[in-house]
Design a protein around this motif. Sequence first.
Motif, PDB file in Angstrom:
ATOM      1  N   GLN A   1       0.832  -1.200   0.000  1.00 32.49           N
ATOM      2  CA  GLN A   1       0.000   0.000   0.000  1.00 32.49           C
ATOM      3  C   GLN A   1       0.870   1.255   0.000  1.00 32.49           C
ATOM      4  O   GLN A   1       0.594   2.211  -0.728  1.00 32.49           O
ATOM      5  CB  GLN A   1      -0.926   0.016   1.212  1.00 32.49           C
ATOM      6  N   VAL A   2       1.899   1.249   0.827  1.00 29.90           N
ATOM      7  CA  VAL A   2       2.804   2.403   0.899  1.00 29.90           C
ATOM      8  C   VAL A   2       3.496   2.604  -0.452  1.00 29.90           C
ATOM      9  O   VAL A   2       3.578   3.737  -0.950  1.00 29.90           O
ATOM     10  CB  VAL A   2       3.843   2.225   2.027  1.00 29.90           C
ATOM     11  N   ARG A   3       3.968   1.525  -1.055  1.00 30.15           N
ATOM     12  CA  ARG A   3       4.631   1.639  -2.371  1.00 30.15           C
ATOM     13  C   ARG A   3       3.677   2.185  -3.434  1.00 30.15           C
ATOM     14  O   ARG A   3       4.082   2.980  -4.279  1.00 30.15           O
ATOM     15  CB  ARG A   3       5.211   0.287  -2.795  1.00 30.15           C
ATOM     16  N   ARG A   4       2.405   1.771  -3.386  1.00 33.06           N
ATOM     17  CA  ARG A   4       1.414   2.292  -4.347  1.00 33.06           C
ATOM     18  C   ARG A   4       1.245   3.796  -4.203  1.00 33.06           C
ATOM     19  O   ARG A   4       1.191   4.534  -5.191  1.00 33.06           O
ATOM     20  CB  ARG A   4       0.066   1.598  -4.146  1.00 33.06           C
ATOM     21  N   VAL A   5       1.153   4.270  -2.963  1.00 35.98           N
ATOM     22  CA  VAL A   5       1.004   5.716  -2.729  1.00 35.98           C
ATOM     23  C   VAL A   5       2.258   6.447  -3.205  1.00 35.98           C
ATOM     24  O   VAL A   5       2.167   7.487  -3.866  1.00 35.98           O
ATOM     25  CB  VAL A   5       0.695   6.014  -1.252  1.00 35.98           C
ATOM     26  N   LEU A   6       3.415   5.913  -2.904  1.00 32.67           N
ATOM     27  CA  LEU A   6       4.666   6.540  -3.372  1.00 32.67           C
ATOM     28  C   LEU A   6       4.722   6.579  -4.887  1.00 32.67           C
ATOM     29  O   LEU A   6       5.130   7.585  -5.477  1.00 32.67           O
ATOM     30  CB  LEU A   6       5.879   5.799  -2.810  1.00 32.67           C
ATOM     31  N   HIS A   7       4.309   5.497  -5.518  1.00 36.68           N
ATOM     32  CA  HIS A   7       4.299   5.463  -6.986  1.00 36.68           C
ATOM     33  C   HIS A   7       3.336   6.525  -7.540  1.00 36.68           C
ATOM     34  O   HIS A   7       3.674   7.236  -8.498  1.00 36.68           O
ATOM     35  CB  HIS A   7       3.899   4.070  -7.478  1.00 36.68           C
ATOM     36  N   ALA A   8       2.177   6.649  -6.928  1.00 33.27           N
ATOM     37  CA  ALA A   8       1.224   7.664  -7.370  1.00 33.27           C
ATOM     38  C   ALA A   8       1.789   9.053  -7.188  1.00 33.27           C
ATOM     39  O   ALA A   8       1.649   9.913  -8.074  1.00 33.27           O
ATOM     40  CB  ALA A   8      -0.096   7.519  -6.594  1.00 33.27           C
ATOM     41  N   LEU A   9       2.449   9.305  -6.078  1.00 29.51           N
ATOM     42  CA  LEU A   9       3.056  10.611  -5.849  1.00 29.51           C
ATOM     43  C   LEU A   9       4.153  10.905  -6.879  1.00 29.51           C
ATOM     44  O   LEU A   9       4.274  12.024  -7.374  1.00 29.51           O
ATOM     45  CB  LEU A   9       3.653  10.682  -4.439  1.00 29.51           C
ATOM     46  N   GLU A  10       4.914   9.880  -7.186  1.00 33.74           N
ATOM     47  CA  GLU A  10       6.009  10.053  -8.142  1.00 33.74           C
ATOM     48  C   GLU A  10       5.501  10.403  -9.539  1.00 33.74           C
ATOM     49  O   GLU A  10       6.092  11.200 -10.248  1.00 33.74           O
ATOM     50  CB  GLU A  10       6.831   8.770  -8.195  1.00 33.74           C
TER      51      GLU A  10
END
Length: 156
Positions: A142-151
């Motif tokens: 979940q954290v990686r998904r949010v980071l990917h979206a932010l990126e």
Amino acid sequence: MNIPAAVQLGMANTTRQHFSDVFWDFSTHLQELKEAERLQQIKVGVSAQLVFAMRATFSLSDNHLTMLMNASLATLKRRLHQKKMVDSVASERLDRIAIVCLQAKSVFESREAATRWMSVPNQSLGYSIPLILCSTGLGAAQVRRVLHALEWGGAA
């Protein structure tokens, strides 16, 4: 498995910045390893010093530290003082946290910004603390998904 020299040194009388450097050096070192090498490191265990370096980096409470590492504070301190490795569960969690933190560092372009983001409740994660979510593989995803979206500028 070779552990960075800074981690092998005793950590008495060191600063929070030094602990942070140790954690981030460990994280960066993981990028250089093949998956088989990381798995072997997890099986053997990582130094308890790394657990306390992570604790200092993110200013973790006793409760958060013990939950993240799935070990009592007494056990973690005993392993630290005896210069022993933590078990494979704690080692795998530390590996997972380090890898996610590297992604955060890439997104935010600094250790400090990544550390702050990983340490505070996040609306996109149901107001959970990203670092604490990394105690499980699903939470880390979940954290990686949010980071990917932010990126990439998308919705989380």
